[in-house]
Design a protein around this motif. Structure first.
Motif, PDB file in Angstrom:
ATOM      1  N   THR A 207       8.504 -12.307  -1.803  1.00 34.72           N
ATOM      2  CA  THR A 207       9.227 -11.153  -2.349  1.00 34.72           C
ATOM      3  C   THR A 207       9.685 -10.163  -1.280  1.00 34.72           C
ATOM      4  O   THR A 207      10.668  -9.456  -1.476  1.00 34.72           O
ATOM      5  CB  THR A 207       8.363 -10.388  -3.357  1.00 34.72           C
ATOM      6  OG1 THR A 207       7.205  -9.867  -2.690  1.00 34.72           O
ATOM      7  CG2 THR A 207       7.932 -11.281  -4.513  1.00 34.72           C
ATOM      8  N   GLN A 208       8.972 -10.090  -0.140  1.00 34.39           N
ATOM      9  CA  GLN A 208       9.248  -9.045   0.844  1.00 34.39           C
ATOM     10  C   GLN A 208       9.802  -9.628   2.143  1.00 34.39           C
ATOM     11  O   GLN A 208       9.213 -10.547   2.728  1.00 34.39           O
ATOM     12  CB  GLN A 208       7.973  -8.261   1.158  1.00 34.39           C
ATOM     13  CG  GLN A 208       7.384  -7.547  -0.047  1.00 34.39           C
ATOM     14  CD  GLN A 208       6.110  -6.813   0.291  1.00 34.39           C
ATOM     15  OE1 GLN A 208       6.042  -6.054   1.267  1.00 34.39           O
ATOM     16  NE2 GLN A 208       5.075  -7.009  -0.513  1.00 34.39           N
ATOM     17  N   ASN A 232      11.511  -5.329  -0.580  1.00 37.27           N
ATOM     18  CA  ASN A 232      11.211  -6.206  -1.701  1.00 37.27           C
ATOM     19  C   ASN A 232      12.514  -6.457  -2.447  1.00 37.27           C
ATOM     20  O   ASN A 232      13.040  -5.563  -3.105  1.00 37.27           O
ATOM     21  CB  ASN A 232      10.170  -5.578  -2.618  1.00 37.27           C
ATOM     22  CG  ASN A 232       9.648  -6.557  -3.662  1.00 37.27           C
ATOM     23  OD1 ASN A 232      10.413  -7.286  -4.282  1.00 37.27           O
ATOM     24  ND2 ASN A 232       8.341  -6.552  -3.853  1.00 37.27           N
ATOM     25  N   THR A 235      12.108  -5.948  -6.462  1.00 37.03           N
ATOM     26  CA  THR A 235      11.846  -4.624  -7.060  1.00 37.03           C
ATOM     27  C   THR A 235      12.649  -3.511  -6.396  1.00 37.03           C
ATOM     28  O   THR A 235      12.770  -2.426  -6.958  1.00 37.03           O
ATOM     29  CB  THR A 235      10.355  -4.276  -6.949  1.00 37.03           C
ATOM     30  OG1 THR A 235      10.004  -4.107  -5.564  1.00 37.03           O
ATOM     31  CG2 THR A 235       9.499  -5.372  -7.560  1.00 37.03           C
ATOM     32  N   LYS A 269      -3.803  -7.164  -0.885  1.00 31.36           N
ATOM     33  CA  LYS A 269      -3.418  -6.992  -2.285  1.00 31.36           C
ATOM     34  C   LYS A 269      -3.829  -5.602  -2.762  1.00 31.36           C
ATOM     35  O   LYS A 269      -4.979  -5.194  -2.604  1.00 31.36           O
ATOM     36  CB  LYS A 269      -4.055  -8.061  -3.159  1.00 31.36           C
ATOM     37  CG  LYS A 269      -3.641  -7.968  -4.638  1.00 31.36           C
ATOM     38  CD  LYS A 269      -4.174  -9.139  -5.451  1.00 31.36           C
ATOM     39  CE  LYS A 269      -3.388 -10.401  -5.115  1.00 31.36           C
ATOM     40  NZ  LYS A 269      -3.733 -11.508  -6.063  1.00 31.36           N
ATOM     41  N   GLN A 274       0.274  -5.986  -6.118  1.00 34.59           N
ATOM     42  CA  GLN A 274       1.318  -6.236  -5.127  1.00 34.59           C
ATOM     43  C   GLN A 274       0.721  -6.357  -3.722  1.00 34.59           C
ATOM     44  O   GLN A 274      -0.306  -5.740  -3.410  1.00 34.59           O
ATOM     45  CB  GLN A 274       2.339  -5.096  -5.145  1.00 34.59           C
ATOM     46  CG  GLN A 274       3.032  -4.919  -6.487  1.00 34.59           C
ATOM     47  CD  GLN A 274       3.860  -6.129  -6.879  1.00 34.59           C
ATOM     48  OE1 GLN A 274       4.653  -6.624  -6.081  1.00 34.59           O
ATOM     49  NE2 GLN A 274       3.684  -6.599  -8.096  1.00 34.59           N
ATOM     50  N   LYS A 276       0.771  -5.705   0.340  1.00 38.71           N
ATOM     51  CA  LYS A 276       1.290  -4.723   1.276  1.00 38.71           C
ATOM     52  C   LYS A 276       0.882  -5.118   2.688  1.00 38.71           C
ATOM     53  O   LYS A 276      -0.274  -5.476   2.944  1.00 38.71           O
ATOM     54  CB  LYS A 276       0.771  -3.319   0.958  1.00 38.71           C
ATOM     55  CG  LYS A 276       1.407  -2.248   1.846  1.00 38.71           C
ATOM     56  CD  LYS A 276       1.021  -0.839   1.407  1.00 38.71           C
ATOM     57  CE  LYS A 276       1.733   0.205   2.259  1.00 38.71           C
ATOM     58  NZ  LYS A 276       1.383   1.587   1.825  1.00 38.71           N
TER      59      LYS A 276
END
Length: 412
Positions: A207-208, A232, A235, A269, A274, A276
């Motif tokens: 996602t990132q 991301n 999002t 997590k 999510q 990081k």
């Protein structure tokens, strides 16, 4: 002496090669259900430094069942080279799919026996680019810009991953052909500007996208503060992870990559589930390693920076053992400002250079004519020697980060 106007006109026409039209050759090939026409134009033009010089321009047309496919809007807007510059075949897609364009890129697919054109990213000033985000064991692959008549990057297949960053502005999911914009306004994150075009790393949950970021000093007005920037694409969330280069053994900020990141950062997590990115605590057991790199005009190379000149002997010994090359196949040229060592393997001449780029030891092919052919050899050497470094060997050969230029003497 009298100069007649018609003679002057004839001279000007010959000077600028206006009297001879360029020649055009068209060849066709089949690419799935598509027909690709390659249009090659050659001729002469005037260069203010060299006079009349030859040129070659290559562009493409795409046809489906004999009918040309046309594109709304401009493929390019400011280069003077209209048309399609590159055509790629995407693999593992729901239906036969092409990715093509110049400064703007489009998807071309077949639905209900008709071609469907979908803009991926449209731009008017910069070169387009593609980069797999997960092709290297889940991490980013080569960053590739798209140029007209590109002799350095001629591969037409895009395979090996699922997610692709395009023009550092959108992510393409090749499995579903969904397009996700990100970094749409190129805004700073916590005062850090995005300082590079290539993606450094990709999060484990896909996602990132991680880029390198920089901040300008208020006193020197130079970039002297560094961070990793997270985008991301699902999002829209962004954040920065500042760090000090010395703590992370980073001599050249442009050399950030996924291997380096995994040594000094980790994914944690959060309470919301999510991931990081977070810097690890300083760890003396993290050993410094070299960088395996790709650059468009340079090809693949392996760099150790900054190191002592004596590291060259260790790397040379490893290469001889790994590739089973006799010592007689090596020869050295030592100069005042940089030293070189050459060897030949698989009909390609490689060179190790020390001192040309301060205290950097670089392994690369001698000639760019072997573009791409040397990847397996460089990869083999880089992986093997990094394994030795990662076991703790030769760590005394490294110099502190930001060490001033200085060639070692033999006694060192």
């Amino acid at each position: 002496m009298k100069i007649y106007p018609f003679l002057m006109l004839q001279f000007i026409l010959s000077l600028f090669a206006c009297s001879k039209s360029p020649s055009t050759a068209i060849t066709s090939s089949e690419l799935g259900p598509f027909t690709i026409e390659t249009i090659t134009k050659t001729g002469k033009t005037y260069n203010i430094n060299y006079g009349r010089v030859g040129y070659t321009n290559v562009s493409y047309d795409v046809k489906y069942k004999g009918e040309p496919i046309t594109f709304e809007g401009g493929l390019e807007s400011n280069t003077g080279l209209p048309g399609i510059w590159r055509i790629f075949t995407l693999h593992n897609t729901p239906q036969p799919t092409l990715l093509l364009g110049s400064q703007s890129l489009y998807l071309v697919t077949i639905e209900n026996d008709k071609p469907v054109i979908k803009p991926v990213f449209q731009q008017g000033y910069d070169f387009a680019s593609v980069q797999w985000l997960d092709s290297e064991a889940g991490q980013p692959g080569e960053y590739r810009e798209i140029f007209s008549s590109d002799d350095f990057d001629i591969d037409t297949d895009l395979s090996g991953g699922r997610y692709m960053a395009i023009s550092h502005a959108v992510v393409l999911d090749t499995k579903t052909l969904e397009i996700y914009p990100y970094n749409t306004n190129n805004e700073d994150i916590d005062g850090f500007s995005k300082a590079g075009s290539n993606v450094v790393a990709f999060s484990p949950d896909s996602t990132q996208l991680i880029y390198r970021g920089a901040k300008v000093s208020e006193t020197t007005y130079e970039y002297d503060q560094w961070a990793l920037l997270s985008y991301n694409f699902r999002t829209g969330k962004t954040y920065a992870v500042p760090f000090k280069k010395t703590e992370c053994h980073l001599q050249n900020e442009s050399r950030m990559n996924a291997i380096w990141l995994a040594d000094y950062f980790e994914w944690i997590k959060q309470s919301d589930g999510q991931l990081k990115l977070t810097q690890k605590l300083p760890d003396s057991t993290v050993f410094r390693k070299g960088d395996f790199m790709y650059e468009r005009n340079r090809g693949y190379s392996y760099s150790l920076d900054p190191v002592r000149e004596s590291m060259r002997a260790h790397l040379s010994a490893f290469i001889r053992e790994e590739l089973k090359i006799d010592t007689s196949q090596f020869y050295k040229i030592d100069g005042d400002y940089y030293n070189r060592e050459y060897f030949k393997f698989n009909d390609i001449v490689f060179m190790m250079t020390y001192g040309e780029y301060v205290n950097e030891l670089v392994l690369q092919p001698e000639s760019s004519n072997h573009y791409g052919e040397h990847k397996d050899t460089i990869t083999r050497i880089a992986s093997g020697f990094n394994a030795l470094l990662n076991s703790g060997k030769f760590q005394d050969q490294w110099l502190p980060i930001d060490t001033p230029r200085q060639l070692d003497t033999p006694s060192q």
